[in-house]
Every structure is written in C-alpha cells, then in structure tokens.
Enzyme design. Sequence first.
Site, PDB file in Angstrom:
ATOM      1  CG  ASP A   1       6.017  -0.787  -7.850  1.00 39.12           C
ATOM      2  OD1 ASP A   1       6.847  -0.925  -8.767  1.00 39.12           O
ATOM      3  OD2 ASP A   1       6.355  -0.671  -6.668  1.00 39.12           O
TER       4      ASP A   1
ATOM      5  N   GLY B   1       0.755  -1.241   0.000  1.00 37.40           N
ATOM      6  CA  GLY B   1       0.000   0.000   0.000  1.00 37.40           C
ATOM      7  C   GLY B   1       0.786   1.292   0.000  1.00 37.40           C
TER       8      GLY B   1
ATOM      9  CD1 TRP C   1       4.541   3.219  -4.791  1.00 35.70           C
ATOM     10  CD2 TRP C   1       3.677   3.088  -6.839  1.00 35.70           C
ATOM     11  NE1 TRP C   1       5.588   3.155  -5.677  1.00 35.70           N
ATOM     12  CE2 TRP C   1       5.085   3.078  -6.937  1.00 35.70           C
ATOM     13  CE3 TRP C   1       2.919   2.998  -8.005  1.00 35.70           C
ATOM     14  CZ2 TRP C   1       5.752   3.005  -8.164  1.00 35.70           C
ATOM     15  CZ3 TRP C   1       3.574   2.916  -9.230  1.00 35.70           C
ATOM     16  CH2 TRP C   1       4.977   2.926  -9.316  1.00 35.70           C
TER      17      TRP C   1
ATOM     18  CE  LYS D   1       8.161  -3.485 -10.030  1.00 33.98           C
ATOM     19  NZ  LYS D   1       8.468  -3.703  -8.596  1.00 33.98           N
TER      20      LYS D   1
ATOM     21  CG  ASP E   1      -4.847 -12.298 -10.291  1.00 36.76           C
ATOM     22  OD1 ASP E   1      -4.357 -11.302 -10.875  1.00 36.76           O
ATOM     23  OD2 ASP E   1      -4.368 -13.440 -10.400  1.00 36.76           O
TER      24      ASP E   1
ATOM     25  CG  ASP F   1      -1.792  -7.098  -4.501  1.00 38.80           C
ATOM     26  OD1 ASP F   1      -1.774  -8.347  -4.419  1.00 38.80           O
ATOM     27  OD2 ASP F   1      -0.792  -6.423  -4.788  1.00 38.80           O
TER      28      ASP F   1
END
Length: 248
Positions: free
Chosen positions: A158, A94, A96, A198, A133, A117
């Site tokens: 990320d 958490g 970000w 990312k 997911d 997540d």
Amino acid sequence: MTGKGGGAKSGKGKGTRSSLSGGQRQLRTAVKSSNKRTASSQRWLERQLNDPYVAASKREGLRSRAAFKLREINGRFNFLKSGQRVIDLGAAPGGWSQIAAEIVKALDGKGQVIAIDYLNFEPIPGVEILEMDFTAPEAEDELKSRLRGGRADVVLSDMAAPTVGHAKTDHLRIIGLAEIAAAFAADVLEPGGTFLCKVFQGGTERGLLDMLKRDFAVVRHVKPPASRAESSELYVLATGFRGGASEE
C-alpha cells in the site's frame, strides 16, 4: 516511500468483514474555521471527523482506516488464509499488517507476517517489523532471510510515493514503486502466490500490467468500498503466481 497514513490506537481487527453496514448513519460534525488552518486542512479535518471508517477503526483498535480496504478486498477474493507467510511493504502505521496477522494466525505461530517501512511504528502482536527502506539494495535479502523457507505466499503493498504536485511526475513515481514491488513479488513468491498493490486510476502502466499478466494467472483492478469515491486510488490484485515465469 511512505506507509499507510491515518491512525488509531493499536490493537487487533475483528474478522474479515467490514463492521460498517449500509444502513448506518452518522451525525455530521462541523468544524469551526481557524485562521491557523488552510482551506485544504479545514476540509481534511472535516472529512476525517465525519468519515465512518475512521470512527470504526478507532472503535476496533485498528491503526488506520486503510485496514478496512484490505479486509474488504480479502472478503471478496479470499486470498489470505491461515498459515501463510505475508510481507507488507510500506506498512506504517500497520493497519494492513494487523488484518493479515489475524487472518493467517501469526500470533498463534501458524502464519507469519513481516512488515517493512522506513518509518517507525508501534509493535503489533504477531508481526515482525523491519525498520528499513524497502527500496534499499539490502532490503530484499533481509526480508528473505526472515521468511520461513525464504519465500512468501502473499506480498502486499500500500506504498505511496511522496508527491510533488505535478500530476505526471507523481504518477510516474507511484508506478515506479509498484514496478519495484511487483519485481520483488516475482522473486519471493511461492507458485500460486498473490500480489496486491496500490496504483491510481489513469492508470496502471502497460509495462507493469504486462509484467503481472506474464507472471500471474489472473490480474484484476479492485476499488474497495473503503476507498473514498472521489479518490483516484485503485488496487491491482494478481493471483496464481506462475513461479518464475518472468525468468524464462
């Protein structure tokens, strides 16, 4: 997929600038070796104990050192603003989401942050957490249904795919996740929106880069100071979403 690792106790960040200064020095902590730890585990523990970003994240109540990466990137490019709607993909633990919620003023009800997540993590003030997911077929519709107006201003990712130790396979998995995130961003962003994701040096695959250059006005690679120098970690920042150009 996995979220952002690492972590300190929950809490709010303090501004968009890093709290670390170039002149700060930290006494190095030595870790006694143990027969119960592998050499790689020993190195990881020493690195964590001597990492100024890890120490700073604990002081500020941030979930992970990764929070500083977003803070530094935004401090340079200023794409997060009050009142925006933000989706954080692969958000655990958490860090970000904490930074985004503070900047867009989600706790005040001005902005909105939705974190997704499959890993469970502690609630964050001002953040709506979806334990699912992101790659599941129903995830996109669920996220859209929770967004104000059904669209977002910023999509953050990320995410990191589980590694198998084979460089080429691991790279393909990482790029695969980035492509899924980019396709989602192109479907959910408002015109002028931003996508931050990312990737890893070696580098952004041509297909992903072509997709982003087609859909966004500016695409750049960024390595924030909080990314360890020895890491191949890199971020691609795409700004100025063209508004559905990929569907033309």
